[in-house]
Design a protein around this motif. Structure first.
Motif, PDB file in Angstrom:
ATOM      1  N   ARG A  50       0.807  -1.218   0.000  1.00 27.87           N
ATOM      2  CA  ARG A  50       0.000   0.000   0.000  1.00 27.87           C
ATOM      3  C   ARG A  50       0.840   1.268   0.000  1.00 27.87           C
ATOM      4  N   ASN A  54       4.513   0.183  -6.624  1.00 25.00           N
ATOM      5  CA  ASN A  54       3.781   0.827  -7.705  1.00 25.00           C
ATOM      6  C   ASN A  54       2.602  -0.068  -8.064  1.00 25.00           C
ATOM      7  N   HIS A 209      -7.493  -2.664  -2.674  1.00 29.68           N
ATOM      8  CA  HIS A 209      -8.356  -1.542  -2.304  1.00 29.68           C
ATOM      9  C   HIS A 209      -9.807  -1.984  -2.451  1.00 29.68           C
ATOM     10  N   LEU A 226      -6.433   2.635 -11.822  1.00 23.73           N
ATOM     11  CA  LEU A 226      -5.721   3.186 -10.670  1.00 23.73           C
ATOM     12  C   LEU A 226      -5.679   4.708 -10.725  1.00 23.73           C
ATOM     13  N   PHE A 227      -5.647   5.256 -11.932  1.00 23.81           N
ATOM     14  CA  PHE A 227      -5.721   6.715 -12.074  1.00 23.81           C
ATOM     15  C   PHE A 227      -7.065   7.225 -11.553  1.00 23.81           C
ATOM     16  N   CYS A 230      -7.066   7.107  -7.760  1.00 25.52           N
ATOM     17  CA  CYS A 230      -6.354   8.251  -7.172  1.00 25.52           C
ATOM     18  C   CYS A 230      -7.186   9.520  -7.294  1.00 25.52           C
ATOM     19  N   ASN A 233      -9.722  10.555  -4.681  1.00 29.22           N
ATOM     20  CA  ASN A 233      -9.212  11.185  -3.458  1.00 29.22           C
ATOM     21  C   ASN A 233      -9.790  10.533  -2.206  1.00 29.22           C
TER      22      ASN A 233
END
Length: 257
Positions: A50, A54, A209, A226-227, A230, A233
């Motif tokens: 975590r 990467n 996740h 994954l973008f 992120c 948030n």
């Protein structure tokens, strides 16, 4: 710090013991043992995964068949790269090519690489694990794919930071650093098949996740998913607030695989 490829090999070895067993386990028993292996692995390495690993490199390493990278490396071309990288004499090259004869029963190219490396190095002094990381491997494979015309445009840019000098020479350097076990799994990773090993994907995604399984249902590309993750948030507390699969009843775990 980056995540070592040897840790992934530990999981693949454990799953290989499950799926290569003779006589084989019943399907439900094999599935349960593979879930147990993944749960143990995440319990051991969860913090590193975590905070250090990467995400694209990790998922691409665990599920190479799901990546959109296209390269022109097949068993025969990879065999030549390995032979060159390890400076194999003709007798060892013959051993390396035994995968071509299915009647001999010497296994796939990965198994042949493992035997050849073990023969070349004294197993008593051969390191159990190398310092090669999944990020290094991902960078090398993305670099090779970036030079392949068949690779889709969105799969060509690097998923990692840094400038890539695409060349199969990067594979030479990796094989020169890897012990036998890791050489075997790297070979299978490049060829996009860990068969007969089955990594339980939904369970891995959930442990990485809680929101990742649903995101991948919508966007199956690892970098894109994954973008999005992120971009949402989501506080890191989500990991601690969500129930750990290690603590969930086994009957509920069946829905996560």
């Amino acid at each position: 710090m980056p995540f070592r490829f040897a840790h992934v090999c530990d999981l693949l070895d454990r799953l290989d013991h499950v799926y290569s067993r003779y006589p084989p386990y019943l399907p439900k028993d094999a599935a349960q043992k593979s879930r147990d292996a993944v749960l143990y692995w995440f319990k051991k390495h969860g913090q590193k995964i975590r905070h250090d690993a990467n995400g694209v490199a990790l998922l691409s390493t665990l599920f190479p068949e799901r990546t959109h990278r296209v390269h022109e490396l097949d068993c025969k071309s990879l065999e030549k790269i390995i032979s060159r990288a390890l400076s194999l004499p003709s007798s060892r090259v013959t051993d390396l090519t035994r995968w071509r004869d299915s009647e001999v029963g010497e296994g796939d190219l990965g198994a042949c690489v493992e035997r050849v490396v073990n023969q070349a190095l004294d197993e008593a002094v051969q390191p159990r694990a190398s310092g090669v990381t999944i990020e290094e491997i991902e960078q090398a494979l993305v670099a090779i794919a970036s030079q392949t015309p068949l690779s889709p445009p969105h799969a060509r840019p690097s998923a990692l930071d840094g400038t890539l000098n695409a060349s199969t020479g990067s594979l030479d350097r990796l094989y020169q650093r890897l012990p036998a076990r890791e050489s075997k799994w790297l070979t299978r990773l490049i060829l996009k098949s860990y068969s007969p090993v089955i990594v339980p994907d939904r369970l891995v995604y959930m442990l990485y996740h809680p929101f990742l399984p649903e995101l991948l249902d919508v966007e199956p590309d690892f970098p894109a998913a994954l973008f999005l993750l992120c971009g949402m948030n989501i506080p890191a507390l989500v990991h601690r607030m969500s129930p750990s699969l290690a603590e969930m009843p086994r009957e509920s775990m069946h829905h996560q695989t």
